[in-house]
Design a protein around this motif. Structure first.
Motif, PDB file in Angstrom:
ATOM      1  N   LEU A 120      35.205  58.342  24.249  1.00  0.00           N
ATOM      2  CA  LEU A 120      35.518  58.032  25.647  1.00  0.00           C
ATOM      3  C   LEU A 120      36.317  56.741  25.716  1.00  0.00           C
ATOM      4  N   ASP A 121      37.417  56.762  26.426  1.00  0.00           N
ATOM      5  CA  ASP A 121      38.251  55.573  26.576  1.00  0.00           C
ATOM      6  C   ASP A 121      38.001  54.908  27.918  1.00  0.00           C
ATOM      7  N   VAL A 122      38.079  53.590  27.927  1.00  0.00           N
ATOM      8  CA  VAL A 122      37.966  52.821  29.163  1.00  0.00           C
ATOM      9  C   VAL A 122      39.355  52.701  29.779  1.00  0.00           C
ATOM     10  N   LYS A 123      39.466  53.137  31.022  1.00  0.00           N
ATOM     11  CA  LYS A 123      40.756  53.110  31.695  1.00  0.00           C
ATOM     12  C   LYS A 123      41.193  51.681  31.997  1.00  0.00           C
ATOM     13  N   ALA A 124      40.239  50.844  32.402  1.00  0.00           N
ATOM     14  CA  ALA A 124      40.592  49.471  32.768  1.00  0.00           C
ATOM     15  C   ALA A 124      39.338  48.618  32.849  1.00  0.00           C
ATOM     16  N   VAL A 125      39.554  47.299  32.762  1.00  0.00           N
ATOM     17  CA  VAL A 125      38.519  46.306  33.038  1.00  0.00           C
ATOM     18  C   VAL A 125      38.954  45.520  34.261  1.00  0.00           C
ATOM     19  N   VAL A 126      38.020  45.316  35.207  1.00  0.00           N
ATOM     20  CA  VAL A 126      38.321  44.562  36.425  1.00  0.00           C
ATOM     21  C   VAL A 126      37.497  43.286  36.424  1.00  0.00           C
ATOM     22  N   VAL A 127      38.157  42.159  36.501  1.00  0.00           N
ATOM     23  CA  VAL A 127      37.468  40.869  36.643  1.00  0.00           C
ATOM     24  C   VAL A 127      37.351  40.586  38.127  1.00  0.00           C
ATOM     25  N   THR A 128      36.125  40.576  38.645  1.00  0.00           N
ATOM     26  CA  THR A 128      35.904  40.437  40.077  1.00  0.00           C
ATOM     27  C   THR A 128      35.681  38.981  40.472  1.00  0.00           C
ATOM     28  N   ARG A 129      36.033  38.668  41.714  1.00  0.00           N
ATOM     29  CA  ARG A 129      35.900  37.309  42.277  1.00  0.00           C
ATOM     30  C   ARG A 129      36.520  36.271  41.334  1.00  0.00           C
ATOM     31  N   TYR A 130      37.698  36.610  40.877  1.00  0.00           N
ATOM     32  CA  TYR A 130      38.414  35.768  39.913  1.00  0.00           C
ATOM     33  C   TYR A 130      39.061  34.581  40.623  1.00  0.00           C
ATOM     34  N   GLN A 131      38.876  33.380  40.056  1.00  0.00           N
ATOM     35  CA  GLN A 131      39.423  32.156  40.637  1.00  0.00           C
ATOM     36  C   GLN A 131      40.133  31.291  39.597  1.00  0.00           C
ATOM     37  N   GLU A 132      40.824  31.948  38.696  1.00  0.00           N
ATOM     38  CA  GLU A 132      41.659  31.265  37.694  1.00  0.00           C
ATOM     39  C   GLU A 132      40.867  30.371  36.736  1.00  0.00           C
ATOM     40  N   GLN A 133      39.588  30.690  36.493  1.00  0.00           N
ATOM     41  CA  GLN A 133      38.802  29.862  35.578  1.00  0.00           C
ATOM     42  C   GLN A 133      39.375  29.947  34.159  1.00  0.00           C
ATOM     43  N   PRO A 134      39.514  28.805  33.471  1.00  0.00           N
ATOM     44  CA  PRO A 134      40.093  28.822  32.110  1.00  0.00           C
ATOM     45  C   PRO A 134      39.354  29.741  31.147  1.00  0.00           C
ATOM     46  N   ALA A 135      38.011  29.736  31.177  1.00  0.00           N
ATOM     47  CA  ALA A 135      37.253  30.596  30.261  1.00  0.00           C
ATOM     48  C   ALA A 135      37.526  32.063  30.543  1.00  0.00           C
ATOM     49  N   VAL A 136      37.727  32.387  31.813  1.00  0.00           N
ATOM     50  CA  VAL A 136      37.977  33.773  32.200  1.00  0.00           C
ATOM     51  C   VAL A 136      39.387  34.190  31.788  1.00  0.00           C
ATOM     52  N   LYS A 137      40.334  33.263  31.881  1.00  0.00           N
ATOM     53  CA  LYS A 137      41.696  33.554  31.428  1.00  0.00           C
ATOM     54  C   LYS A 137      41.702  33.921  29.951  1.00  0.00           C
ATOM     55  N   GLY A 138      40.895  33.215  29.185  1.00  0.00           N
ATOM     56  CA  GLY A 138      40.814  33.519  27.756  1.00  0.00           C
ATOM     57  C   GLY A 138      40.295  34.921  27.509  1.00  0.00           C
ATOM     58  N   TYR A 140      42.617  44.171  35.327  1.00  0.00           N
ATOM     59  CA  TYR A 140      42.971  43.877  36.707  1.00  0.00           C
ATOM     60  C   TYR A 140      42.085  42.735  37.205  1.00  0.00           C
ATOM     61  N   THR A 141      42.577  42.019  38.215  1.00  0.00           N
ATOM     62  CA  THR A 141      41.775  40.951  38.807  1.00  0.00           C
ATOM     63  C   THR A 141      41.638  41.179  40.305  1.00  0.00           C
ATOM     64  N   HIS A 142      40.411  40.949  40.796  1.00  0.00           N
ATOM     65  CA  HIS A 142      40.128  40.974  42.229  1.00  0.00           C
ATOM     66  C   HIS A 142      39.630  39.587  42.627  1.00  0.00           C
ATOM     67  N   HIS A 143      40.210  39.034  43.654  1.00  0.00           N
ATOM     68  CA  HIS A 143      39.856  37.688  44.091  1.00  0.00           C
ATOM     69  C   HIS A 143      38.819  37.749  45.210  1.00  0.00           C
ATOM     70  N   PRO A 144      38.084  36.651  45.432  1.00  0.00           N
ATOM     71  CA  PRO A 144      37.114  36.649  46.532  1.00  0.00           C
ATOM     72  C   PRO A 144      37.817  36.901  47.868  1.00  0.00           C
ATOM     73  N   ILE A 145      37.145  37.661  48.748  1.00  0.00           N
ATOM     74  CA  ILE A 145      37.680  37.941  50.083  1.00  0.00           C
ATOM     75  C   ILE A 145      36.950  37.049  51.075  1.00  0.00           C
ATOM     76  N   GLU A 146      37.685  36.249  51.789  1.00  0.00           N
ATOM     77  CA  GLU A 146      37.085  35.332  52.751  1.00  0.00           C
ATOM     78  C   GLU A 146      36.341  36.128  53.831  1.00  0.00           C
ATOM     79  N   GLY A 147      35.101  35.718  54.078  1.00  0.00           N
ATOM     80  CA  GLY A 147      34.300  36.383  55.101  1.00  0.00           C
ATOM     81  C   GLY A 147      33.560  37.612  54.623  1.00  0.00           C
ATOM     82  N   TYR A 148      33.658  37.934  53.319  1.00  0.00           N
ATOM     83  CA  TYR A 148      32.955  39.107  52.794  1.00  0.00           C
ATOM     84  C   TYR A 148      31.449  38.837  52.790  1.00  0.00           C
ATOM     85  N   PRO A 149      30.593  39.756  53.262  1.00  0.00           N
ATOM     86  CA  PRO A 149      30.902  41.139  53.617  1.00  0.00           C
ATOM     87  C   PRO A 149      30.886  41.409  55.129  1.00  0.00           C
TER      88      PRO A 149
END
Length: 504
Positions: free
Chosen positions: A106-124, A137-146
């Motif tokens: 089974l292959d993984v289609k993608a990895v999504v990093v959620t609530r990403y805020q440009e952290q150096p460790a996460v960039k690595g 892919y990266t998803h950033h925090p949404i203001e006012g969620y949920p």
């Protein structure tokens, strides 16, 4: 070991239920996978007979119809959050999961990093995956969620998230642990699909709590104990009760978020696609595959006690507040069980007391004991000594019993033990010279060619998988890793073996 669960029946019914749910949506189903995708040992412990790899076998059956997406919360990468059952950080576990899925075809289609805020460790982490050919892919925090629906369901909310390209009708969205952002990723994708004219749907696949078992059933209480650090509480699904006059079980986080999820979905989907309760959202047939309720109840009470010791140890190590252990203690009180209902606890403590009474021990020594329950119910104990850790002694004694070898027979010669101790002393500069379990098993393996007894005992190690063990102290890293690899279900007292802050 008795079984109380039919994995094959579950596999058949669950795969059929998923396909039926997918058939209700013309074009696409985003299926949130709760719990562990691989090696679901919690389910295996509370439902004896449950195959820890059932979920992956389920995906294998439907592999022509599914894409797999893994979500991981950026904050968990930054904080090095650990998966307790493997002792792996979430980012490492994500990479291990990708490898394991490949092993299953089974292959993984993608990895999504959620609530990403440009952290150096996460960039690595992102760079590491990207450079090995994994789409990230990266998803950033949404203001006012949920709660701010106008922002969430808009080009500035879900619309600002990367759209994940998938090809197949069912998209399995999983993650290394709770709060990975799986639901938000699914709903974000549903939003994007509708913007593209695709009538996508959403559903949840969670094993626990079991919706058609009673609220206070030990299997459900064991789930509550397992998530005590998250504050999860099992509850009657009031939405389901109101809609259908049927009592089913869900948990507080799903019940709390359901009105928000329903309002979000109402902004995206037509009314006929909306669910009436959080239980409606789920696809879960696990309760229908229980074949012996008594066996599962007994196994679940043992899991609750294990969790109590786990949280007590995490508190002693500074990794958790005591509130989680207190919550589990209340659950134990409700069920009328104590730590002594775990059969290996009292013998381990007795072994530690026996070690303390041995002549020639100085007052500065720490006295440790360990006890292991063999598959036939026999309890084997071990004590620490200047030569071996308590875990090492206990495991050697256990495989001698299984191999029907005399108790006074030495599996390791004093010369072998001394050689390893000298390596630790002169080369590694360790303070402790006695052998931990990892070192002991290595020494045992190299003794096999010249020691028929060691060869016979070594063959019995595989029979220890699934056995229960308790230690009167916090295990050292070498003991803990080896016990995990043997598949032993280990608990320990929240006690340190010495005043040293660094554990070798």
């Amino acid at each position: 070991m008795k079984t109380g669960f039919d994995s094959e029946k579950y596999l058949s019914e669950q795969s059929q239920a998923i396909l039926e749910r997918a058939g209700k949506f013309d074009d696409k189903l985003y299926l949130e996978f709760g719990g562990k995708l691989l090696c679901d040992f919690h389910a295996a412990r509370v439902l004896p007979g449950f195959d820890p790899d059932t979920k992956i076998k389920l995906l294998q059956r439907m592999k022509d119809k599914i894409d797999i997406v893994i979500c991981i919360y950026a904050g968990d990468i930054e904080q090095k959050k650990m998966r307790a059952d493997f002792g792996l950080a979430y980012d490492t576990d994500t990479m291990r999961t990708i490898d394991d899925l490949r092993d299953w075809g089974l292959d993984v289609k993608a990895v999504v990093v959620t609530r990403y805020q440009e952290q150096p460790a996460v960039k690595g982490f992102i760079n590491k995956l990207s450079r090995r050919g994994i789409r990230v892919y990266t998803h950033h925090p949404i203001e006012g969620y949920p709660t701010d629906l106008d922002t969430i369901v808009s080009p500035q909310g879900y619309g600002a998230n990367d759209y994940i390209e998938t090809d197949r009708p069912i998209v399995v969205v999983t993650g290394p642990g709770a709060n990975s952002g799986k639901m938000a990723t699914c709903l974000s994708q549903v939003y994007h699909e509708f913007q593209r004219g695709v009538k996508a749907g959403y559903a949840k696949f969670e094993t626990f709590p079991v919706w058609n078992l009673p609220l206070k059933h030990p299997v459900n209480i064991a789930y509550e104990a397992a998530t005590a650090d998250l504050g999860d509480i099992n509850m009657v699904d009031s939405f389901h009760l109101e809609a259908y006059n049927e009592t089913v079980i869900n948990y507080n986080r799903d019940l709390e978020i359901f009105p928000v999820v329903k309002r979000i979905c109402a902004r995206i989907m037509p009314p006929e696609q909306l669910y009436k309760s959080p239980t409606d959202m789920g696809v879960n047939r696990v309760g229908f595959a229980i074949t012996d309720d008594k066996v599962c109840c007994q196994a679940s009470t043992q899991e609750i006690i294990r969790r109590y010791f786990q949280y007590m140890c995490a508190h002693a190590l500074g990794n958790a507040d005591k509130i989680a252990a207190d919550r589990v203690k209340l659950l134990m009180d409700d069920l009328g069980i104590t730590e002594f209902d775990r059969k290996v606890v009292a013998p381990a403590r007795a072994a530690a007391e026996e070690a303390e009474q041995q002549p020639g021990k100085g007052s500065g020594n720490v006295f440790c004991g360990a006890a292991l329950e063999l598959p036939d119910g026999t309890i084997v104990t071990g004590k620490n000594s200047p030569l071996l850790h308590a875990a090492s002694s206990c495991i050697l004694n256990a495989i001698k019993v299984l191999a029907k070898l005399p108790d006074d027979l030495y599996l390791l010669s004093p010369q072998v033990i001394d050689s390893v101790s000298q390596l630790k002393k002169k080369i590694y500069k360790n303070k402790g010279l006695s052998l931990d379990l990892g070192e002991t098993l290595t020494a045992l393996s190299v003794s096999v060619p010249n020691n028929p007894a060691a060869q016979l005992a070594m063959k019995k190690l595989s029979r220890l998988a699934g056995c229960e063990m308790h230690i009167s102290h916090l295990p050292t890293p070498g003991d803990e890793l080896a016990l995990r690899r043997l598949g032993i279900r280990i608990t320990s007292e929240p006690c340190f073996t010495s005043r040293n802050l660094f554990m070798e």
